[in-house]
Design a protein around this motif. Structure first.
Motif, PDB file in Angstrom:
ATOM      1  N   GLU A 161      38.535  29.846 -47.738  1.00  0.00           N
ATOM      2  CA  GLU A 161      39.656  28.967 -47.420  1.00  0.00           C
ATOM      3  C   GLU A 161      39.234  27.515 -47.273  1.00  0.00           C
ATOM      4  OE1 GLU A 161      41.971  30.251 -44.100  1.00  0.00           O
ATOM      5  OE2 GLU A 161      42.190  32.270 -44.903  1.00  0.00           O
ATOM      6  N   ASP A 162      38.024  27.289 -46.765  1.00  0.00           N
ATOM      7  CA  ASP A 162      37.601  25.917 -46.474  1.00  0.00           C
ATOM      8  C   ASP A 162      36.349  25.452 -47.206  1.00  0.00           C
ATOM      9  OD1 ASP A 162      35.869  27.577 -45.156  1.00  0.00           O
ATOM     10  OD2 ASP A 162      35.867  26.453 -43.291  1.00  0.00           O
ATOM     11  N   THR A 163      35.719  26.325 -48.005  1.00  0.00           N
ATOM     12  CA  THR A 163      34.440  25.973 -48.626  1.00  0.00           C
ATOM     13  C   THR A 163      34.381  26.450 -50.076  1.00  0.00           C
ATOM     14  OG1 THR A 163      33.385  26.254 -46.468  1.00  0.00           O
ATOM     15  CG2 THR A 163      31.930  26.144 -48.375  1.00  0.00           C
ATOM     16  N   VAL A 205      40.844  19.228 -48.657  1.00  0.00           N
ATOM     17  CA  VAL A 205      39.517  18.938 -49.198  1.00  0.00           C
ATOM     18  C   VAL A 205      38.578  20.064 -48.779  1.00  0.00           C
ATOM     19  CG1 VAL A 205      37.588  17.328 -49.161  1.00  0.00           C
ATOM     20  CG2 VAL A 205      39.927  16.469 -49.063  1.00  0.00           C
ATOM     21  N   LEU A 206      37.972  20.683 -49.787  1.00  0.00           N
ATOM     22  CA  LEU A 206      37.036  21.773 -49.514  1.00  0.00           C
ATOM     23  C   LEU A 206      35.640  21.216 -49.287  1.00  0.00           C
ATOM     24  CD1 LEU A 206      37.998  24.395 -52.250  1.00  0.00           C
ATOM     25  CD2 LEU A 206      38.577  24.438 -49.834  1.00  0.00           C
ATOM     26  N   MET A 237      47.332  15.522 -42.882  1.00  0.00           N
ATOM     27  CA  MET A 237      47.456  15.783 -44.294  1.00  0.00           C
ATOM     28  C   MET A 237      48.934  15.810 -44.645  1.00  0.00           C
ATOM     29  SD  MET A 237      46.057  18.974 -46.566  1.00  0.00           S
ATOM     30  CE  MET A 237      44.589  19.023 -45.623  1.00  0.00           C
ATOM     31  N   ARG A 238      49.272  15.138 -45.712  1.00  0.00           N
ATOM     32  CA  ARG A 238      50.663  15.098 -46.129  1.00  0.00           C
ATOM     33  C   ARG A 238      51.070  16.364 -46.850  1.00  0.00           C
ATOM     34  NH1 ARG A 238      50.508   9.753 -49.310  1.00  0.00           N
ATOM     35  NH2 ARG A 238      48.853   8.918 -48.052  1.00  0.00           N
ATOM     36  N   LYS A 239      52.365  16.617 -46.820  1.00  0.00           N
ATOM     37  CA  LYS A 239      52.908  17.796 -47.484  1.00  0.00           C
ATOM     38  C   LYS A 239      52.612  17.720 -48.984  1.00  0.00           C
ATOM     39  CE  LYS A 239      57.071  20.528 -47.611  1.00  0.00           C
ATOM     40  NZ  LYS A 239      58.452  20.596 -47.209  1.00  0.00           N
TER      41      LYS A 239
END
Length: 102
Positions: free
Chosen positions: A59-61, A8-9, A1-3
């Motif tokens: 955080e991820d969903t 993507v959740l 992943m770029r800065k």
């Protein structure tokens, strides 16, 4: 992943019947006084039916929880049981189903 890129959740649609205590706790924390019309996300499902949801994120969903009278009752019951320091934290969805008027 770029800065500078947003992660993507994972998106999960959940019916109130399948809520676990973690998601219910997130809902109660985000909407301690309940949710209103501004908090509702609407979309059309594969059957072209309008579905209304409220969103909570980890955080991820991103969870979309389908809105119904039962959801409101589940949130209220969960909050009440949390305040009572009850050890039995299971949500009784059978009781909620029998008490809903459609």
């Amino acid at each position: 992943m770029r800065k500078g890129q947003t992660p993507v959740l994972k998106r999960v649609i959940v019916d109130y019947k399948k809520l676990d205590n973690n998601i219910l706790n997130l809902l109660v924390e985000k909407f301690p006084d309940g949710y209103d019309d501004d908090d509702i996300v609407t979309y059309r499902n594969a059957s072209n039916e309008v579905v209304e949801c409220v969103e909570v994120r980890t955080e991820d969903t991103a969870y979309l929880i389908k809105v119904s009278k039962r959801l409101v009752m589940a949130m209220e019951d969960f909050d009440d049981s949390d305040n009572d320091d009850s050890e039995d934290s299971d949500l009784d969805t059978d009781e909620l189903e029998s008490s809903e008027e459609e």
